[in-house]
Design an enzyme around this catalytic site. Sequence first.
Site, PDB file in Angstrom:
ATOM      1  N   CYS A   2       0.819  -1.223   0.000  1.00  0.00           N
ATOM      2  CA  CYS A   2       0.000   0.000   0.000  1.00  0.00           C
ATOM      3  C   CYS A   2       0.854   1.275   0.000  1.00  0.00           C
ATOM      4  O   CYS A   2       1.997   1.266   0.443  1.00  0.00           O
ATOM      5  CB  CYS A   2      -0.857   0.062   1.255  1.00  0.00           C
ATOM      6  SG  CYS A   2      -1.775  -1.417   1.579  1.00  0.00           S
ATOM      7  N   ARG A  27       4.667   0.505  -6.436  1.00  0.00           N
ATOM      8  CA  ARG A  27       4.601  -0.431  -5.309  1.00  0.00           C
ATOM      9  C   ARG A  27       3.597  -1.550  -5.554  1.00  0.00           C
ATOM     10  O   ARG A  27       3.639  -2.583  -4.892  1.00  0.00           O
ATOM     11  CB  ARG A  27       4.191   0.324  -4.028  1.00  0.00           C
ATOM     12  CG  ARG A  27       5.187   1.375  -3.603  1.00  0.00           C
ATOM     13  CD  ARG A  27       4.568   2.332  -2.615  1.00  0.00           C
ATOM     14  NE  ARG A  27       4.374   1.731  -1.313  1.00  0.00           N
ATOM     15  CZ  ARG A  27       5.263   1.760  -0.338  1.00  0.00           C
ATOM     16  NH1 ARG A  27       6.416   2.359  -0.524  1.00  0.00           N
ATOM     17  NH2 ARG A  27       5.021   1.205   0.817  1.00  0.00           N
ATOM     18  N   TRP A  73      -3.093  -2.423  -1.305  1.00  0.00           N
ATOM     19  CA  TRP A  73      -2.738  -3.756  -1.770  1.00  0.00           C
ATOM     20  C   TRP A  73      -3.365  -4.697  -0.743  1.00  0.00           C
ATOM     21  O   TRP A  73      -2.912  -4.776   0.389  1.00  0.00           O
ATOM     22  CB  TRP A  73      -1.219  -3.909  -1.823  1.00  0.00           C
ATOM     23  CG  TRP A  73      -0.767  -5.067  -2.625  1.00  0.00           C
ATOM     24  CD1 TRP A  73      -0.652  -5.129  -3.987  1.00  0.00           C
ATOM     25  CD2 TRP A  73      -0.342  -6.334  -2.123  1.00  0.00           C
ATOM     26  NE1 TRP A  73      -0.196  -6.364  -4.353  1.00  0.00           N
ATOM     27  CE2 TRP A  73       0.006  -7.121  -3.246  1.00  0.00           C
ATOM     28  CE3 TRP A  73      -0.226  -6.900  -0.853  1.00  0.00           C
ATOM     29  CZ2 TRP A  73       0.461  -8.428  -3.132  1.00  0.00           C
ATOM     30  CZ3 TRP A  73       0.218  -8.195  -0.738  1.00  0.00           C
ATOM     31  CH2 TRP A  73       0.561  -8.947  -1.871  1.00  0.00           C
ATOM     32  N   ASN A  99      -1.311   1.499   6.280  1.00  0.00           N
ATOM     33  CA  ASN A  99      -0.503   0.424   5.680  1.00  0.00           C
ATOM     34  C   ASN A  99      -0.136  -0.533   6.804  1.00  0.00           C
ATOM     35  O   ASN A  99       0.138  -0.080   7.917  1.00  0.00           O
ATOM     36  CB  ASN A  99       0.812   0.964   5.114  1.00  0.00           C
ATOM     37  CG  ASN A  99       0.603   1.801   3.886  1.00  0.00           C
ATOM     38  OD1 ASN A  99      -0.516   1.954   3.415  1.00  0.00           O
ATOM     39  ND2 ASN A  99       1.683   2.363   3.378  1.00  0.00           N
ATOM     40  N   GLY A 100      -0.067  -1.821   6.499  1.00  0.00           N
ATOM     41  CA  GLY A 100       0.331  -2.782   7.527  1.00  0.00           C
ATOM     42  C   GLY A 100      -0.817  -3.704   7.888  1.00  0.00           C
ATOM     43  O   GLY A 100      -1.852  -3.723   7.218  1.00  0.00           O
ATOM     44  N   GLU A 485      16.280 -23.481  -8.993  1.00  0.00           N
ATOM     45  CA  GLU A 485      15.848 -22.084  -8.911  1.00  0.00           C
ATOM     46  C   GLU A 485      16.994 -21.133  -9.308  1.00  0.00           C
ATOM     47  O   GLU A 485      16.778 -20.153 -10.023  1.00  0.00           O
ATOM     48  CB  GLU A 485      15.341 -21.791  -7.487  1.00  0.00           C
ATOM     49  CG  GLU A 485      14.908 -20.372  -7.195  1.00  0.00           C
ATOM     50  CD  GLU A 485      13.823 -19.808  -8.108  1.00  0.00           C
ATOM     51  OE1 GLU A 485      13.248 -20.557  -8.898  1.00  0.00           O
ATOM     52  OE2 GLU A 485      13.595 -18.588  -8.041  1.00  0.00           O
ATOM     53  N   LYS A 489      16.807 -18.509 -12.402  1.00  0.00           N
ATOM     54  CA  LYS A 489      17.048 -17.060 -12.235  1.00  0.00           C
ATOM     55  C   LYS A 489      18.042 -16.584 -13.274  1.00  0.00           C
ATOM     56  O   LYS A 489      17.855 -15.559 -13.914  1.00  0.00           O
ATOM     57  CB  LYS A 489      17.621 -16.737 -10.838  1.00  0.00           C
ATOM     58  CG  LYS A 489      16.695 -16.696  -9.669  1.00  0.00           C
ATOM     59  CD  LYS A 489      15.627 -15.671  -9.707  1.00  0.00           C
ATOM     60  CE  LYS A 489      14.433 -16.106 -10.494  1.00  0.00           C
ATOM     61  NZ  LYS A 489      13.368 -16.819  -9.837  1.00  0.00           N
ATOM     62  N   GLU A 492      16.605 -16.775 -17.056  1.00  0.00           N
ATOM     63  CA  GLU A 492      15.496 -15.886 -17.446  1.00  0.00           C
ATOM     64  C   GLU A 492      15.899 -14.414 -17.528  1.00  0.00           C
ATOM     65  O   GLU A 492      15.311 -13.663 -18.286  1.00  0.00           O
ATOM     66  CB  GLU A 492      14.274 -16.075 -16.548  1.00  0.00           C
ATOM     67  CG  GLU A 492      14.389 -15.536 -15.152  1.00  0.00           C
ATOM     68  CD  GLU A 492      13.104 -15.678 -14.343  1.00  0.00           C
ATOM     69  OE1 GLU A 492      12.015 -15.526 -14.888  1.00  0.00           O
ATOM     70  OE2 GLU A 492      13.215 -15.944 -13.129  1.00  0.00           O
ATOM     71  N   HIS A 508      25.630 -39.116 -14.587  1.00  0.00           N
ATOM     72  CA  HIS A 508      24.793 -39.824 -15.558  1.00  0.00           C
ATOM     73  C   HIS A 508      24.586 -39.009 -16.831  1.00  0.00           C
ATOM     74  O   HIS A 508      23.642 -39.246 -17.571  1.00  0.00           O
ATOM     75  CB  HIS A 508      23.441 -40.177 -14.929  1.00  0.00           C
ATOM     76  CG  HIS A 508      23.586 -41.066 -13.732  1.00  0.00           C
ATOM     77  ND1 HIS A 508      23.943 -42.391 -13.819  1.00  0.00           N
ATOM     78  CD2 HIS A 508      23.484 -40.794 -12.403  1.00  0.00           C
ATOM     79  CE1 HIS A 508      24.022 -42.911 -12.600  1.00  0.00           C
ATOM     80  NE2 HIS A 508      23.748 -41.951 -11.724  1.00  0.00           N
ATOM     81  N   LYS A 607       5.053 -11.008 -16.034  1.00  0.00           N
ATOM     82  CA  LYS A 607       5.013 -11.252 -14.588  1.00  0.00           C
ATOM     83  C   LYS A 607       3.907 -12.237 -14.240  1.00  0.00           C
ATOM     84  O   LYS A 607       4.048 -13.064 -13.351  1.00  0.00           O
ATOM     85  CB  LYS A 607       4.803  -9.911 -13.864  1.00  0.00           C
ATOM     86  CG  LYS A 607       4.854 -10.005 -12.366  1.00  0.00           C
ATOM     87  CD  LYS A 607       6.246 -10.379 -11.888  1.00  0.00           C
ATOM     88  CE  LYS A 607       6.292 -10.727 -10.425  1.00  0.00           C
ATOM     89  NZ  LYS A 607       7.477 -11.547 -10.096  1.00  0.00           N
TER      90      LYS A 607
HETATM   91  O1  M6R Z   1       2.586 -16.197 -10.383  1.00  0.00           O
HETATM   92  P1  M6R Z   1       3.101 -17.591 -10.339  1.00  0.00           P
HETATM   93  O2  M6R Z   1       3.911 -17.874  -9.141  1.00  0.00           O
HETATM   94  O3  M6R Z   1       2.038 -18.614 -10.544  1.00  0.00           O
HETATM   95  O4  M6R Z   1       4.069 -17.686 -11.604  1.00  0.00           O
HETATM   96  C1  M6R Z   1       4.666 -18.882 -11.987  1.00  0.00           C
HETATM   97  C2  M6R Z   1       5.805 -18.642 -12.927  1.00  0.00           C
HETATM   98  O5  M6R Z   1       5.365 -18.020 -14.097  1.00  0.00           O
HETATM   99  C3  M6R Z   1       6.899 -17.756 -12.293  1.00  0.00           C
HETATM  100  O6  M6R Z   1       7.344 -18.302 -11.087  1.00  0.00           O
HETATM  101  C4  M6R Z   1       8.101 -17.606 -13.247  1.00  0.00           C
HETATM  102  O7  M6R Z   1       8.736 -18.819 -13.399  1.00  0.00           O
HETATM  103  C5  M6R Z   1       9.048 -16.530 -12.726  1.00  0.00           C
HETATM  104  N1  M6R Z   1       9.338 -15.582 -13.757  1.00  0.00           N
HETATM  105  C6  M6R Z   1      10.345 -17.059 -12.276  1.00  0.00           C
HETATM  106  O8  M6R Z   1      11.189 -16.059 -11.799  1.00  0.00           O
END
Ligand code: M6R
Length: 612
Positions: A2, A27, A73, A99-100, A485, A489, A492, A508, A607
């Site tokens: 928020c 935000r 938010w 906020n909070g 993960e 990162k 992507e 393997h 996103k």
């Molecule tokens: O909003 P979600 O967590 O469901 O999204 C899933 C994936 O699209 C998301 O985690 C994507 O892999 C990210 N860009 C990774 O950093």
Amino acid sequence: MCGIVAYIGYKQAQPILIKGLQRLEYRGYDSAGISILNGSIKTFKTKGKVSELENHIKNKNTDGEAGIAHTRWATHGVPNTKNAHPHFSKSKSLSLIHNGIIENYAILKEELVKRGYQFKSDTDTEVLVNLIEDIRINENVLLDEAVRIALNQVVGAYAIAILSDEHPNTLIAARKGSPLVIGIGEGEYFLASDATPIVEYTKNVVYLQDEEIAVLTRGEDFKIKTTNNKEKTPYVEELEWNLSELEKGGYEHFMMKEIYEQPRSIRDSMRGRLNTTTGTVSLGGIIDYEQTILAAKRITIVACGTSWHAGLVGEYLFEDIARVPVEVEYASEFRYRNPIIEEGDVVIAISQSGETADTLAAIELAKKKGAIIIGVCNVVGSSIARASHAGSYTHAGPEIGVASTKAFTAQVTVLTLMALRLAQLKGSLSRTKFMQLLMEMEALPTKVEKVLNTNGLTEKIAKKFKDVENFLYLGRGYNFPVALEGALKLKEISYIHAEGYPAAEMKHGPIALIDENMPVVFIAPRLGIYEKVVSNIQEVKARKGRVIAIVTEGDTMVREIADYVIEIPETAEYLMPILASIPLQKLAYHMAVMRGCNVDMPRNLAKSVTVE
Ligand code: M6R
């Protein structure tokens, strides 16, 4: 999260407030509202963007030289106009933005209901504004004193601003846990969640401290006192940042800002759920389904991308701590492969956005087959949250960078709490072990702060490897999902090809890739089958691979053989994914920046993936 903006002075408040809200849009929020004082208080609220609020008030009389404005938010109650701020007190004399999270709002609300108060929204904020009014009337005290007394009854976090038609020259603000900045102009005051909306009017600011209350009176010196009623001398600072820097809180990119927000976001994920004094874990959102989860023969986790990796950590946690069999499924595969799901099965759906199309479809399929859906989402009121029977929000705050960072650690935090809650109910952990884990969890945010302070090292490593074309990430046990993960990162945001593997699987196949050009990241804390991971490192070194290792503080064995080591504090094995993933986020970030990539909006990615 928020945003708060407020103004009191000699200018028209409305344009300052609207512009301020626009400056805070980064935000993330789901609704907006404004109150202007001119004799009485006029309030306007809309769901959606600030531009919609702007349209809504276009032909309305919004004259007035004092006002408060807010972008919300959602935390308590879905995002809609009714729940948007500002909220009025019963007499309509007070208007408040917040906020909070007020954790004990339910108890406070119950008391107020008994005293004849009625509530129009589902928010904790409406409870607070009425609590203040109730105290002011019944204890016959001035408004600032009523605020002080009320805040002493509140458990949780807040940044608030209050407008009162009985005190037209005064604005009251207070904070605990949520930031507030006061801008000092010529007989006028500005207030905001950060300095972004203030900087174009004044460079003189005071950052309000926790448990401080500010009384800002037009044309007069302002006063600050604590919630313990001690007068404070304000410390006025001069802003050095320019506007563009401020929007990202001084960070160059949202991703870095979000990486650095993790001590707070992890704390927020645990807030009100973990109690080391009573030795309990409670997740209000799933309380009614605890027996169903306990009775389930197995749990299926569905998710995509980073959330799927969090799910994989969840599998280790649930099986290890709560002794429940778990399967983790890519939602996109699950939805099309006629999975065996029976009446009463439990499906946990994990999603930051709560809008991912594949995860939503997987939920619908599982529901049709009779499963109970438990959602783990970040965005309140999102489609997945609404489609679930029950669930726990991660409370990480809005994540704007496409690469998920703080959402991942918040998801793992919530899954750990769920596993611990089941263990508590089943008695699958000894009391000593259970308590040790609770203490370790409580200490996590401080340890995350420490990990974040390894300044310069990840940057130095990134500089060395920024031009390579491939990367391998290896880990075992709880750190295998961390390897996946870390690789995601990197690929992507930097467009470097990266693979994550269980370290022992290397022999393997992937071992064929290893030569002097192949950097290999090992997640190798001194836990679990550490010695076996050390052997895997030796196998890489024997083939001239270059090793970057995440190790426990004080490690000597790996340091002797690895090319670079990044130390992280000691913690329980179950919690290591949270600490170990942070240097990998930073490494990916620096590599992408050095390669000139668009870190916050990588090519081809969105996103929120709302299409198949
Ligand atoms: O909003 P979600 O967590 O469901 O999204 C899933 C994936 O699209 C998301 O985690 C994507 O892999 C990210 N860009 C990774 O950093």
